[in-house]
Design a protein around this motif. Sequence first.
Motif, mmCIF file in Angstrom:
data_model
loop_
_atom_site.group_PDB
_atom_site.id
_atom_site.type_symbol
_atom_site.label_atom_id
_atom_site.label_comp_id
_atom_site.label_asym_id
_atom_site.label_seq_id
_atom_site.Cartn_x
_atom_site.Cartn_y
_atom_site.Cartn_z
ATOM 1 N N ALA A 265 0.814 -1.210 0.000
ATOM 2 C CA ALA A 265 0.000 0.000 0.000
ATOM 3 C C ALA A 265 0.851 1.265 0.000
ATOM 4 N N ASP A 266 2.034 1.222 0.579
ATOM 5 C CA ASP A 266 2.879 2.403 0.724
ATOM 6 C C ASP A 266 3.745 2.599 -0.514
ATOM 7 N N GLY A 267 3.861 3.831 -0.975
ATOM 8 C CA GLY A 267 4.645 4.135 -2.165
ATOM 9 C C GLY A 267 6.123 3.827 -1.994
ATOM 10 N N ASP A 268 6.686 4.110 -0.816
ATOM 11 C CA ASP A 268 8.105 3.815 -0.576
ATOM 12 C C ASP A 268 8.372 2.320 -0.624
ATOM 13 N N GLU A 269 7.455 1.546 -0.056
ATOM 14 C CA GLU A 269 7.627 0.088 -0.075
ATOM 15 C C GLU A 269 7.487 -0.463 -1.495
ATOM 16 N N LEU A 270 6.609 0.142 -2.275
ATOM 17 C CA LEU A 270 6.457 -0.263 -3.668
ATOM 18 C C LEU A 270 7.742 0.033 -4.437
ATOM 19 N N ARG A 271 8.327 1.212 -4.212
ATOM 20 C CA ARG A 271 9.603 1.542 -4.858
ATOM 21 C C ARG A 271 10.693 0.559 -4.449
ATOM 22 N N THR A 272 10.697 0.159 -3.168
ATOM 23 C CA THR A 272 11.688 -0.820 -2.705
ATOM 24 C C THR A 272 11.522 -2.142 -3.434
ATOM 25 N N ALA A 273 10.292 -2.601 -3.580
ATOM 26 C CA ALA A 273 10.038 -3.867 -4.277
ATOM 27 C C ALA A 273 10.473 -3.779 -5.740
ATOM 28 N N VAL A 274 10.161 -2.664 -6.386
ATOM 29 C CA VAL A 274 10.556 -2.481 -7.788
ATOM 30 C C VAL A 274 12.077 -2.406 -7.903
ATOM 31 N N LEU A 275 12.734 -1.715 -6.972
ATOM 32 C CA LEU A 275 14.195 -1.636 -6.993
ATOM 33 C C LEU A 275 14.838 -3.006 -6.786
ATOM 34 N N LEU A 276 14.251 -3.831 -5.915
ATOM 35 C CA LEU A 276 14.758 -5.194 -5.747
ATOM 36 C C LEU A 276 14.679 -5.959 -7.065
ATOM 37 N N LEU A 277 13.556 -5.834 -7.731
ATOM 38 C CA LEU A 277 13.361 -6.514 -9.008
ATOM 39 C C LEU A 277 14.361 -6.019 -10.054
ATOM 40 N N VAL A 278 14.479 -4.724 -10.198
ATOM 41 C CA VAL A 278 15.376 -4.141 -11.200
ATOM 42 C C VAL A 278 16.833 -4.473 -10.886
ATOM 43 N N ALA A 279 17.220 -4.363 -9.613
ATOM 44 C CA ALA A 279 18.605 -4.658 -9.231
ATOM 45 C C ALA A 279 18.960 -6.106 -9.542
ATOM 46 N N GLY A 280 18.071 -7.028 -9.250
ATOM 47 C CA GLY A 280 18.327 -8.433 -9.544
ATOM 48 C C GLY A 280 18.474 -8.696 -11.029
ATOM 49 N N LEU A 281 17.631 -8.073 -11.831
ATOM 50 C CA LEU A 281 17.718 -8.248 -13.284
ATOM 51 C C LEU A 281 19.015 -7.661 -13.838
ATOM 52 N N ILE A 282 19.408 -6.498 -13.326
ATOM 53 C CA ILE A 282 20.646 -5.859 -13.793
ATOM 54 C C ILE A 282 21.864 -6.703 -13.407
ATOM 55 N N VAL A 283 21.905 -7.155 -12.156
ATOM 56 C CA VAL A 283 23.052 -7.945 -11.700
ATOM 57 C C VAL A 283 23.155 -9.251 -12.482
ATOM 58 N N SER A 284 22.034 -9.912 -12.730
ATOM 59 C CA SER A 284 22.102 -11.176 -13.480
ATOM 60 C C SER A 284 22.552 -10.936 -14.918
ATOM 61 N N GLN A 285 22.089 -9.868 -15.551
ATOM 62 C CA GLN A 285 22.516 -9.560 -16.922
ATOM 63 C C GLN A 285 24.006 -9.243 -16.956
ATOM 64 N N LEU A 286 24.483 -8.460 -16.002
ATOM 65 C CA LEU A 286 25.911 -8.138 -15.946
ATOM 66 C C LEU A 286 26.756 -9.387 -15.694
ATOM 67 N N ALA A 287 26.263 -10.282 -14.850
ATOM 68 C CA ALA A 287 27.006 -11.514 -14.559
ATOM 69 C C ALA A 287 27.111 -12.398 -15.801
ATOM 70 N N VAL A 288 26.024 -12.514 -16.544
ATOM 71 C CA VAL A 288 26.044 -13.315 -17.779
ATOM 72 C C VAL A 288 27.023 -12.708 -18.778
ATOM 73 N N ARG A 289 26.980 -11.403 -18.921
ATOM 74 C CA ARG A 289 27.881 -10.731 -19.859
ATOM 75 C C ARG A 289 29.340 -10.886 -19.419
ATOM 76 N N THR A 290 29.588 -10.790 -18.128
ATOM 77 C CA THR A 290 30.947 -10.941 -17.606
ATOM 78 C C THR A 290 31.479 -12.336 -17.864
ATOM 79 N N ARG A 291 30.656 -13.361 -17.624
ATOM 80 C CA ARG A 291 31.101 -14.739 -17.890
ATOM 81 C C ARG A 291 31.385 -14.949 -19.372
ATOM 82 N N ARG A 292 30.555 -14.370 -20.233
ATOM 83 C CA ARG A 292 30.770 -14.503 -21.675
ATOM 84 C C ARG A 292 32.077 -13.818 -22.093
ATOM 85 N N LEU A 293 32.333 -12.622 -21.587
ATOM 86 C CA LEU A 293 33.570 -11.912 -21.916
ATOM 87 C C LEU A 293 34.792 -12.627 -21.356
ATOM 88 N N GLN A 294 34.630 -13.259 -20.201
ATOM 89 C CA GLN A 294 35.743 -14.015 -19.623
ATOM 90 C C GLN A 294 36.097 -15.199 -20.518
#
Length: 149
Positions: free
Chosen positions: A49-78
């Motif tokens: 219900a709270d906007g700050d908590e919603l932003r936190t949930a969205v940031l968790l989602l976005v951060a996880g997607l970014i980190v996984s994409q960067l990790a895949v790219r790093t392994r490929r470049l390695q």
Amino acid sequence: MSGYGFRLHDPLALVAALGTRAAGALAALSAAAWFGFFLTRPYQRFTIADGDELRTAVLLLVAGLIVSQLAVRTRRLQAVTVTDAARMSSLQGTVRLAEDGGSPEAVVEYVRRELVGLLGLRGCRFEYGTSLAAQAGAALDTAGLPHQV
């Protein structure tokens, strides 16, 4: 991001960095969902219900997607870096052998072994004489066009 959101981010980042892109996306979705279920009011419901908590949930989602994409790219470049280093080492071996005054037969044998290993061939051979490129070049005029008959 709330303090609890940061606590969920650490295992999320670990799974996203060490796993596949799908594992990172699943971990990101899971962290955002369980953040909403356990740590936001009303508790034990998948509602935020709270906007700050919603932003936190969205940031968790976005951060996880970014980190996984960067990790895949790093392994490929390695992997590319390791492959390129092996090819460079092979080329340097050929140059060293030629510089050290190795016999032409030794250089040809070294290059033959490298080609067989690199290309996965059953075998290959070197034929002395005029190269196919030189033969093709002889039939071209200076503009690179075939001679007129």
